[in-house]
Design an enzyme around this catalytic site. Structure first.
Site, short mmCIF file in Angstrom:
data_model
loop_
_atom_site.label_atom_id
_atom_site.label_comp_id
_atom_site.label_asym_id
_atom_site.label_seq_id
_atom_site.Cartn_x
_atom_site.Cartn_y
_atom_site.Cartn_z
N THR A 89 69.97 22.75 12.77
CA THR A 89 70.45 21.51 12.14
C THR A 89 69.33 20.80 11.40
N GLU A 371 76.80 21.83 18.93
CA GLU A 371 77.35 23.19 18.93
C GLU A 371 78.63 23.25 18.11
C1 LIG Z 1 65.05 25.45 32.86
C2 LIG Z 1 66.31 25.77 33.49
C3 LIG Z 1 67.41 25.20 32.63
C4 LIG Z 1 68.69 25.87 32.91
C5 LIG Z 1 69.52 25.89 31.63
C6 LIG Z 1 70.84 26.39 31.95
C7 LIG Z 1 71.58 25.28 32.60
C8 LIG Z 1 72.86 25.12 31.93
C9 LIG Z 1 73.29 23.71 32.00
C10 LIG Z 1 73.74 23.24 30.66
C11 LIG Z 1 74.78 24.16 30.08
C12 LIG Z 1 75.49 23.82 29.05
C13 LIG Z 1 75.30 22.52 28.37
C14 LIG Z 1 74.91 22.73 26.96
C15 LIG Z 1 73.56 22.11 26.73
C16 LIG Z 1 73.10 22.54 25.38
C17 LIG Z 1 72.31 21.45 24.70
C18 LIG Z 1 72.78 21.20 23.29
C19 LIG Z 1 72.61 22.42 22.40
C20 LIG Z 1 73.12 22.12 21.02
C21 LIG Z 1 72.61 23.16 20.06
C22 LIG Z 1 73.17 22.99 18.71
O1 LIG Z 1 73.89 22.08 18.40
S1 LIG Z 1 72.74 24.28 17.66
C23 LIG Z 1 73.50 23.85 16.13
C24 LIG Z 1 75.01 23.98 16.22
N1 LIG Z 1 75.58 23.97 14.91
C25 LIG Z 1 76.82 24.38 14.67
O2 LIG Z 1 77.59 24.70 15.56
C26 LIG Z 1 77.21 24.45 13.20
C27 LIG Z 1 78.72 24.37 13.06
N2 LIG Z 1 79.14 25.11 11.88
C28 LIG Z 1 79.58 26.41 12.00
O3 LIG Z 1 79.61 27.02 13.05
C29 LIG Z 1 80.09 27.06 10.72
O4 LIG Z 1 79.57 26.43 9.59
C30 LIG Z 1 81.65 26.99 10.62
C31 LIG Z 1 82.26 27.81 11.73
C32 LIG Z 1 82.12 25.55 10.71
C33 LIG Z 1 82.07 27.53 9.26
O5 LIG Z 1 81.57 28.87 9.17
P1 LIG Z 1 81.16 29.43 7.73
O6 LIG Z 1 80.27 28.43 7.11
O7 LIG Z 1 80.65 30.81 7.87
O8 LIG Z 1 82.50 29.49 6.87
P2 LIG Z 1 83.94 30.01 7.25
O9 LIG Z 1 84.65 28.98 8.06
O10 LIG Z 1 84.56 30.45 5.98
O11 LIG Z 1 83.72 31.32 8.18
C34 LIG Z 1 83.51 32.60 7.52
C35 LIG Z 1 83.99 33.65 8.46
O12 LIG Z 1 83.15 33.67 9.62
C36 LIG Z 1 83.93 33.52 10.79
N3 LIG Z 1 83.09 32.81 11.75
C37 LIG Z 1 82.60 31.56 11.63
N4 LIG Z 1 81.85 31.25 12.71
C38 LIG Z 1 81.89 32.34 13.52
C39 LIG Z 1 81.32 32.63 14.80
N5 LIG Z 1 80.57 31.75 15.46
N6 LIG Z 1 81.55 33.85 15.34
C40 LIG Z 1 82.33 34.75 14.68
N7 LIG Z 1 82.92 34.54 13.46
C41 LIG Z 1 82.67 33.33 12.92
C42 LIG Z 1 85.13 32.72 10.35
O13 LIG Z 1 86.20 32.88 11.26
C43 LIG Z 1 85.40 33.38 9.01
O14 LIG Z 1 85.98 34.64 9.27
P3 LIG Z 1 87.00 35.27 8.18
O15 LIG Z 1 88.02 34.20 7.93
O16 LIG Z 1 87.55 36.47 8.86
O17 LIG Z 1 86.13 35.54 6.98
C1 LIG Z 2 72.56 15.78 21.94
C2 LIG Z 2 72.47 16.71 20.76
C3 LIG Z 2 71.72 17.88 20.86
C4 LIG Z 2 71.60 18.74 19.77
N1 LIG Z 2 70.82 19.86 19.88
C5 LIG Z 2 70.65 20.66 18.78
C6 LIG Z 2 69.79 21.80 18.84
O1 LIG Z 2 69.20 22.07 19.88
N2 LIG Z 2 69.64 22.57 17.72
C7 LIG Z 2 70.29 22.28 16.55
O2 LIG Z 2 70.11 23.01 15.58
N3 LIG Z 2 71.14 21.21 16.47
C8 LIG Z 2 71.32 20.40 17.56
N4 LIG Z 2 72.16 19.31 17.48
C9 LIG Z 2 72.80 18.99 16.20
C10 LIG Z 2 74.30 19.30 16.22
O3 LIG Z 2 74.50 20.69 16.22
C11 LIG Z 2 74.91 18.62 14.99
O4 LIG Z 2 74.85 17.24 15.21
C12 LIG Z 2 76.36 19.06 14.78
O5 LIG Z 2 76.40 20.41 14.36
C13 LIG Z 2 77.07 18.18 13.74
O6 LIG Z 2 76.34 18.15 12.51
P1 LIG Z 2 75.88 16.73 11.92
O7 LIG Z 2 75.38 15.90 13.00
O8 LIG Z 2 74.98 17.00 10.75
O9 LIG Z 2 77.22 16.08 11.38
P2 LIG Z 2 77.88 16.42 9.95
O10 LIG Z 2 77.97 17.88 9.76
O11 LIG Z 2 77.22 15.58 8.92
O12 LIG Z 2 79.37 15.86 10.21
C14 LIG Z 2 79.54 14.44 10.33
C15 LIG Z 2 81.00 14.20 10.41
O13 LIG Z 2 81.59 14.59 9.17
C16 LIG Z 2 82.86 15.17 9.39
N5 LIG Z 2 82.86 16.53 8.84
C17 LIG Z 2 81.80 17.33 8.64
N6 LIG Z 2 82.19 18.51 8.12
C18 LIG Z 2 83.53 18.44 8.00
C19 LIG Z 2 84.54 19.35 7.54
N7 LIG Z 2 84.25 20.60 7.10
N8 LIG Z 2 85.82 18.94 7.56
C20 LIG Z 2 86.12 17.69 8.03
N9 LIG Z 2 85.24 16.80 8.48
C21 LIG Z 2 83.95 17.18 8.46
C22 LIG Z 2 83.08 15.19 10.92
O14 LIG Z 2 83.79 14.03 11.30
C23 LIG Z 2 81.66 15.09 11.47
O15 LIG Z 2 81.61 14.45 12.74
C24 LIG Z 2 72.28 18.43 18.55
C25 LIG Z 2 73.06 17.27 18.45
C26 LIG Z 2 73.16 16.41 19.55
C27 LIG Z 2 74.00 15.17 19.43
#
Ligand SMILES: CCCCCCCCCC/C=C\CCCCCCCCCC(=O)SCCNC(=O)CCNC(=O)[C@H](O)C(C)(C)COP(=O)(O)OP(=O)(O)OC[C@H]1O[C@@H](n2cnc3c(N)ncnc32)[C@H](O)[C@@H]1OP(=O)(O)O
Ligand SMILES: Cc1cc2nc3c(=O)[nH]c(=O)nc-3n(C[C@H](O)[C@H](O)[C@H](O)COP(=O)(O)OP(=O)(O)OC[C@H]3O[C@@H](n4cnc5c(N)ncnc54)[C@H](O)[C@@H]3O)c2cc1C
Length: 616
Positions: A89, A371
């Site tokens: 991100t 996520e």
């Molecule tokens: C030390 C000891 C510690 C112990 C640790 C363990 C303890 C556990 C306790 C805690 C456990 C859990 C708690 C969790 C804590 C975690 C802390 C926070 C972590 C947070 C990390 C992050 O946030 S990382 C950043 C996350 N960001 C995102 O998720 C981004 C979101 N956006 C997307 O995923 C994509 O942009 C989208 C899916 C929205 C769009 O995808 P895309 O841009 O590719 O376009 P399309 O929609 O057109 O998709 C194209 C085709 O791809 C397919 N697709 C998309 N995504 C996926 C996927 N993930 N897998 C498979 N296929 C995928 C989609 O369906 C389309 O397919 P077709 O239509 O067939 O082409």
């Molecule tokens: C506690 C915490 C831990 C995190 N840890 C990590 C990490 O370890 N690694 C990492 O890479 N990221 C991490 N993130 C970031 C997290 O993955 C992003 O915040 C998340 O993916 C949303 O992206 P954004 O915040 O840029 O919101 P944006 O993508 O700017 O979206 C903002 C709002 O716009 C609207 N929006 C956006 N896109 C669309 C769409 N296509 N259609 C309709 N509405 C839309 C939704 O209402 C959304 O809430 C963390 C975030 C938090 C809060």
């Protein structure tokens, strides 16, 4: 707070290592067991700065890197010799991955990548542990070869010196600031300027850049999204845990707290004797159980798919992606809503920090965002449902978790209403398929009128998210029904236990029915008498489950240290613990607070003097 969190996180990491030695090196099936030991959560109430290291950094190295890259980086990461995070991100982009601005330009002369965050908005922003804890990261960037964009790629980047922990030249790294909660996680920012890494620092299990700059595309580009799928599966389990903790606290408090006689002249009852209190608390206990079972199912599916992907079999990825999205969204939404409802059910004391419900909420709530923001993932599932509806229209088979869509699509009308569990489940599924059909008609009409697919998705967004939500309900309720009614180990359960489970199923199905009554009535005729009968059954099953509420939450087996709540302590001495916590407050160290002489007394005196003057 940060150093306390790191200290506890290191203790947890050591525990994890011992578990890994017992289970299997880095296996994904250890995490639920680890989370079954909620010490991780309780010991680190301000969040675990090593979570992303464990959940994403180590897994990305294992799943996205070659075996050689695992040997070079992954083994050290698994052994916690280096600590990393997942830096995807950016300040300017989180959801729209194809809009990420960080870039990696291949320099074939030196066989290196030059990494840059060209603008302020390109800075990595949010990665857990990035601010202070990590010395490495997985840096996600747009890959460029001869200035031609090739898509996203992941790079192992060292950001701090391993000895001194000083940021390396070209690295600008720090903490992003205070948050609503999880303030022990040191989420950070990262800017890179002309930062060079060797070619072999690009994770190349699925896509490669050869020394001469030729690019070998991944067979399935979405496999690079796999680290996110894993965390979505973990979130489903973790947030069901948070809800279970809050339900335990509120249930125990509700059988200690007495208030408001139900009959005039009678003594004040435990507040859980009030039907409305039962309706606040008991459904949340059941929801925690329902999602824990669904998350366990999903975890098994993740493990199977991960093994298949390792064998380059990507066939199960789409179904896992759809289910991981739907469960991550449903669990995080419902747990966040449920925890707040449980806090309110505890009256004023629910608002005290000593009750810990606020902190549990603050831990659970960000899962609606990280996520993959929930509404975006609902849209993602809506798109997948549109694709699958086209398959239905073409008479093709659907993935197992969507088989009910095919079945319902063949029904010309809903059968005679019986109110049975099967009837209630089928009603939710039938409403879901009706919503999918309506969404498809809107979406398809837009595409037919020459709108692009992405525009059609946007303008059909309300119907797509509704269909996705009902698909989540159908999957979760169907899974719960199967586990209670058709489980292979059902005969091993005592009749009493089976009865409690069936009461929980009855409550879950009726609760979901009433929550989506509007959606259901759009497609199924149900008479007022039939609805009233369900209302009676709802009241009846709450009464039936009331005597089991404490036992069910005791079965979650959270000890007092984990709940960390004066309201939910096992011995029930709530008032003593609330008072003990109050007396510990710093303001109670002195009888007269410092601000009296400095501020309050002059303020009151000035007002008194002004009053006298105005009388003269
Ligand atoms: C030390 C000891 C510690 C112990 C640790 C363990 C303890 C556990 C306790 C805690 C456990 C859990 C708690 C969790 C804590 C975690 C802390 C926070 C972590 C947070 C990390 C992050 O946030 S990382 C950043 C996350 N960001 C995102 O998720 C981004 C979101 N956006 C997307 O995923 C994509 O942009 C989208 C899916 C929205 C769009 O995808 P895309 O841009 O590719 O376009 P399309 O929609 O057109 O998709 C194209 C085709 O791809 C397919 N697709 C998309 N995504 C996926 C996927 N993930 N897998 C498979 N296929 C995928 C989609 O369906 C389309 O397919 P077709 O239509 O067939 O082409
Ligand atoms: C506690 C915490 C831990 C995190 N840890 C990590 C990490 O370890 N690694 C990492 O890479 N990221 C991490 N993130 C970031 C997290 O993955 C992003 O915040 C998340 O993916 C949303 O992206 P954004 O915040 O840029 O919101 P944006 O993508 O700017 O979206 C903002 C709002 O716009 C609207 N929006 C956006 N896109 C669309 C769409 N296509 N259609 C309709 N509405 C839309 C939704 O209402 C959304 O809430 C963390 C975030 C938090 C809060």
């Amino acid at each position: 707070m940060a150093s306390m969190s790191v200290k506890h996180a290191i203790a947890a990491a050591k525990k994890l290592r011992s578990l890994q030695e017992r289970f299997n090196p880095g296996g994904s099936d250890i995490y639920p067991a680890l989370m079954g030991d909620e010490a991780i959560t309780a010991l680190i109430p301000s969040g675990n700065p090593l979570s992303v290291h464990i959940l994403m950094f180590t897994r990305a190295l294992r799943e996205q890197g070659t075996d050689e890259q695992y040997e070079k980086f992954g083994r050290r990461a698994d052994n916690n010799e280096i600590i990393g995070t997942f830096a995807q991100t950016e300040l300017g982009h989180g959801t729209y991955l194809r809009g990420l601005e960080a870039r990696a330009d291949y320099d074939r002369g030196t066989e290196e990548f030059v990494l840059n965050t060209p603008k302020l908005s390109s800075y990595k922003w949010w990665p857990g542990g990035l601010g202070q804890t990590c010395n490495y990261c997985i840096f996600v960037a747009q890959l460029y070869i001869d200035n031609e964009a090739k898509g996203m790629a992941m790079f192992v980047v060292q950001i701090r010196d391993e000895e001194t922990h000083m940021p390396l030249p070209g690295v600008h790294v720090g903490e992003i600031g205070k948050k609503m909660g999880l303030n022990g996680v040191n989420n950070g920012f990262l800017g890179l300027k002309d930062y060079r890494v060797p070619r072999l620092n690009m994770l190349m299990r699925h896509q490669q850049v050869l020394p001469d700059g030729r690019f070998v595309k991944s067979p399935v580009s979405q496999v690079s999204y796999f680290p996110m799928v894993f965390v979505r599966c973990m979130v489903a389990r973790q947030n069901s845990n948070y809800l279970a903790q809050a339900a335990t606290i509120a249930t125990r408090y509700s059988v200690i707290r007495r208030q408001s006689p139900i009959e005039e002249g009678q003594p004040e009852p435990k507040i859980l004797e009030h039907l409305t209190q039962q309706m606040k608390v008991i459904p949340e206990i059941v929801t925690a159980v329902v999602y824990r079972l669904a998350a366990a199912n999903l975890q098994n599916m993740y493990n199977e798919t991960a093994e298949a992907v390792y064998r380059k079999d990507f066939s199960r990825l789409p179904e896992l992606h759809a289910l991981a999205c739907i469960l991550k969204v449903a669990t995080s939404y419902d747990s966040t809503y449920g925890i707040e409802r449980l806090r309110q059910a505890c009256g004023g004391h629910g608002y005290l920090t000593a009750g810990n419900l606020g902190n549990i909420f603050a831990m659970a709530a960000p899962a609606c965002t990280y996520e993959g923001e929930n509404s975006v993932l609902y849209l993602q599932v809506g798109k997948i449902l549109m694709k699958n509806w086209s398959q239905v229209l073409a008479g093709r088979e659907l993935m197992p978790s969507m088989a009910y869509i095919s079945e319902c699509s063949k029904m010309t009308s809903f059968p005679q209403w019986t109110g049975s569990w099967e009837c209630l489940l089928k009603a939710i599924q039938y409403a879901c398929v009706g919503s999918i059909r309506l969404a498809f008609q809107s979406y398809n009409a837009r595409v037919q009128s020459a709108q692009s697919q992405t525009a059609a998705v946007n303008y059909s967004g309300l119907e797509l998210t509704k269909a996705a939500e009902l698909h989540g309900r159908s999957y979760v309720a169907g899974n719960f029904y199967q586990q209670i009614v058709n489980s292979p180990n059902k005969h091993q359960r005592s009749p009493q236990f089976q009865k409690v489970l069936e009461n929980m199923l009855e409550l879950h199905l009726i609760q979901i029915f009433f929550r989506h009554l509007g959606d259901i009535l759009r497609f199924i005729r149900i008479t007022e008498d039939e609805i009233s009968a369900l209302q009676r059954r709802l009241e009846e099953v709450l009464k039936e489950l009331r005597p089991d509420a404490v036992a069910i939450t005791d079965a979650f087996d959270f000890n007092d240290k984990i709940l960390s709540s004066a309201l939910g302590c096992y011995d029930g001495n709530v008032y003593e613990r609330l008072f003990e916590a109050a007396l510990k407050h710093p303001l109670n160290r002195k009888s007269v607070p410092d601000f009296f002489e400095a501020h309050l007394k002059p303020f009151m005196k000035e007002n008194a003097d002004n009053a006298k003057k105005s009388k003269l």
